[in-house]
Design an enzyme around this catalytic site. Sequence first.
Site, PDB file in Angstrom:
ATOM      1  N   ASP A 103       1.103   4.003  -2.908  1.00  0.00           N
ATOM      2  CA  ASP A 103       0.555   5.443  -2.577  1.00  0.00           C
ATOM      3  C   ASP A 103       1.778   6.464  -2.949  1.00  0.00           C
ATOM      4  O   ASP A 103       1.732   7.255  -3.452  1.00  0.00           O
ATOM      5  CB  ASP A 103       0.340   5.569  -1.130  1.00  0.00           C
ATOM      6  N   SER A 116      -7.492   2.175  -3.652  1.00  0.00           N
ATOM      7  CA  SER A 116      -5.935   2.808  -2.953  1.00  0.00           C
ATOM      8  C   SER A 116      -5.437   3.052  -4.136  1.00  0.00           C
ATOM      9  O   SER A 116      -4.678   4.124  -3.780  1.00  0.00           O
ATOM     10  CB  SER A 116      -5.542   1.508  -2.673  1.00  0.00           C
ATOM     11  N   GLU A 175       0.707  -1.073   0.013  1.00  0.00           N
ATOM     12  CA  GLU A 175      -0.023  -0.242  -0.084  1.00  0.00           C
ATOM     13  C   GLU A 175       0.895   1.268   0.046  1.00  0.00           C
ATOM     14  O   GLU A 175       0.829   2.199  -0.710  1.00  0.00           O
ATOM     15  CB  GLU A 175      -0.990   0.055   1.118  1.00  0.00           C
TER      16      GLU A 175
END
Length: 603
Positions: free
Chosen positions: A305, A519, A301
Site C-alpha cells: 500500500d 489490495s 500489505e
Amino acid sequence: MAIPIYFVALLVLPFAAALASTVPFKGCQQKVKESVHGPPRGWYKHAPAPKHHLLELKIALSQPKFPELEQHLWEISDPSHARYGAYLSKQETQALMAPHPETLDVVSEWLALHGLAEEELVRSSALDWVTIRVPVGLAEEMLDTTYHVYKHAETGESIIRTTSYSLPEILHDHVDLIQPTTMFARFKAFRSTLHWTDQAQPAAPCPPGTMITGPAGNPVDASCNSTITLSCLRQIYNAENYQTTAANGNKLGLTGYLNESVNNEDLQQFYQAQNPSAYCSNYTLVSIHGGVNNQSHPGPEANLDSQFGFGLVWPTPGTFYTTGGEPPYIPDLVYPDDQNEPYTYWLDYLLSQDDIPQTISTSYGDDEQTVPYNYAIRVCAGMASLGARGVSLLFSSGDDGVGDGNPDPASQQCKSNDGRNVTTFLPIFPASCPYVTAVGGTVNIPETAVNFSGGGFSNYFPRPAYQDAAVSTYLETLAHGTFGGLYDPTGRAYPDVAAQGLHFSVIYKGKKNLISGTSCSSPTFAAFVSMLNDARINAGKTSLGFLNPFLYSTGYVALNDITKGSNPGCGTLGFNATLGWDPVTGYGTPNFEKLKDLVLAMP
Ligand SMILES: *[C@@H]1O[C@H](CO)[C@@H](O)[C@H](O)[C@H]1NC(C)=O
Ligand SMILES: *[C@@H]1O[C@H](CO)[C@@H](O)[C@H](O)[C@H]1NC(C)=O
Ligand SMILES: *[C@@H]1O[C@H](CO)[C@@H](O)[C@H](O)[C@H]1NC(C)=O
Ligand SMILES: *[C@@H]1O[C@H](CO)[C@@H](O)[C@H](O)[C@H]1NC(C)=O
Ligand SMILES: *[C@@H]1O[C@H](CO)[C@@H](O)[C@H](O)[C@H]1NC(C)=O
Ligand SMILES: *[C@@H]1O[C@H](CO)[C@@H](O)[C@H](O)[C@H]1NC(C)=O
Ligand SMILES: *[C@@H]1O[C@H](CO)[C@@H](O)[C@H](O)[C@H]1NC(C)=O
C-alpha cells in the site's frame, strides 16, 4: 456485580435534575436486542467465558439526525447540484452524528444503575459511542446473556462472544448496538498472494524499448503486461507527465490493521528503484488504539500500500494510519478484550480531526454476513460522515470473485449464515457500503477483469439511487433466472471502478516480490484520485469528496471500460465484465488526463 447505588451515581450525572423524578428501568423487561442464528462456519463453542475477564464494550447510541446528514452528502457530492463541494465542518458533521440528549440521559442512567459512573465512560467526540470496560460477569448481567469462548477450527484463535443479548425495553430506541457480542467477523487483508520473484518469474522478458499500446492509446512499456511498477501505472493510466504539488494541502491517507507495518527501509529501497526523486522522503505515521508500525515485522500489505500509494503521488504528503485491535483472546489472562472489528476506532479518530486527507485507501474487509447487520449499518454511516467532510474513501472489492475462494463446489463454503444454510454468493464489507468507492481488479494490456476480482450485490444495503440506471442496464443483460437465489439484485452493487491487480513489484524484507490482489487496485485507484484532487486544489476548487455520484453521472466517460473476463466463485463462472458498468470491474480503470479535464471543468 453492580456496587454503587443508583442515587450515589446520579449525583455525578450532569442531568441528575432531569432524571431525579423518573425511574425508567424499574420493573422494565429485558427484551432481546439482537441475536444471530449461530456462529459462522468455522467457529465452535469451546467453554463458558471466565467471569473476571475484562471486555471492552462499545455502545452505539442512535443517531436521529443521520437522514439529514445523508441528504447533505447527496447534495454536496453531486456535481450538478448547486451545493457541490460545500463540505461540512467537523462541528457541523458531529452535530448531525450526535444522539438526542434524552438518549445520553437514559443510557447514562442505565450504566449508573450498574455501577458505571460518568468518569468511567469513554465517549467519542460526537458522543455517539460510549466505551466501557467491564468484567464478563457484569456484561452478562447488563445484557442478560451468557458469554462463551468460541474457537476457530482452522486457525485455533479464540474469541469471547454470545449469539444473543438483551436490553431493557426502554433502551431499544436509544441504543443501536453493543459489541463485542454477536460479532464473529474475521477481518482480512486483500493481498492474495505473495510470490518471491525467484519462484515467480514474469512470463517472457521483453527486449528493451519494446512498446505496446495502452488503454488510453499511448505507448506503454511491453514489460507492463507482466510486471507492474509505478512507471507502468502512470503509463497505463495516462498520467506520465503529471506533476503533483508538495504543499497545496493535498494529502493521501492509507490504512493499516492487523499489525501490518510499513517497513521504512523497504520503502526507501523501493523508491530508489522505482521513483528515485522520492528517495529519502517520508510519510506521517498515526497510531490509533494501540496500532503498531513495528520495524522488525514488515507487513506485505502495508508495504504494498505505502510503496505504490505514496510512491505514485509523491511529493503529495502521505499519512499511514495503523489501528490496533483484535488481539487473540488468551485464556486466563485478565487483559482487556477489545476484539472489536477496528473500523469504529479508526472512524472515531478521523472524525475528531480538523484536517483529514482528501483521499484514503483501505485494502481490508470481511464477509458481509459475518459482520452483524446493525454494526455494518453503523460503520457505513461513519463512512458517510467522512464523505460529508469531503473525503474520498476507496476500498478493495475482495479477492474471491463472487465467492469465498474455495474452488471445490461441493465444499461447505458459500453458505448463508442465517440458519437456512443455503448456497449464496458472499459480498464483502465495507466494499458493499453505498457511501464508499469499491475497487475491483484487472490484468494485462489490453485490460481484462482479473478472475479474483470481488464483485456482486450487498445483502444488507439496498441499491443507492446513483447506480440505479447502471445496475438495471447490467441486470437486463443477464438471461432470465441467472444465478437465481444466489444474490439479491436489489442490493448495493459493487465494485464501482477497477485498476490493475496482478504482479505488483514490491520490496519486502529487502527483496523484490510480486504481490497480487485487489489490495493492489485500491491504493492505485486512490493515487489517481489524489492526483485529481491535487489538480482541483491548484485550480482553487474543492476536493472531489464522495466519488460515486460523480462517477455514475459523468465520471464514467473518462474511465476505460473493461469488457472481458469474469469473477468465478461458489461453483459458478461468476458475473461477466460487459460494456458499461458490471459487477466485476464497475465502470473500469482511470484515464487520468481525461478525468482531469472533466474534474477541472466542474464547479
Ligand atoms: C499481454 O499479455 C496477454 C496475456 O499473456 C496477451 O494475451 C496479450 O496479447 C498481451 N498484450 C500485448 C499488447 O502484447
Ligand atoms: C499483533 O502483535 C502482537 C504483539 O506482537 C501479538 O500479540 C498479536 O497476536 C498480533 N496480532 C495479529 C492479528 O497478528
Ligand atoms: C519516517 O517516519 C517513520 C514514522 O514516523 C519513522 O519511524 C522514521 O524514522 C522516519 N524516517 C525514515 C528515514 O524512515
Ligand atoms: C515487533 O516484531 C517482532 C518480530 O515479530 C516481535 O518479536 C516484537 O515483539 C514486536 N514488537 C512489538 C512492540 O509488537
Ligand atoms: C449445511 O448443509 C450441509 C449439507 O449441504 C450439511 O453438511 C451441514 O452440516 C449444514 N450445516 C448447518 C450448520 O446446518
Ligand atoms: C484464475 O486464473 C488463474 C490464472 O489463469 C488460474 O490459475 C485460476 O485457476 C483461476 N481461478 C478461477 C477461480 O478460475
Ligand atoms: C458470460 O459470458 C459467457 C460467454 O458469452 C456466457 O456463456 C455466460 O452466460 C455469461 N454469464 C453471465 C452471468 O452473463
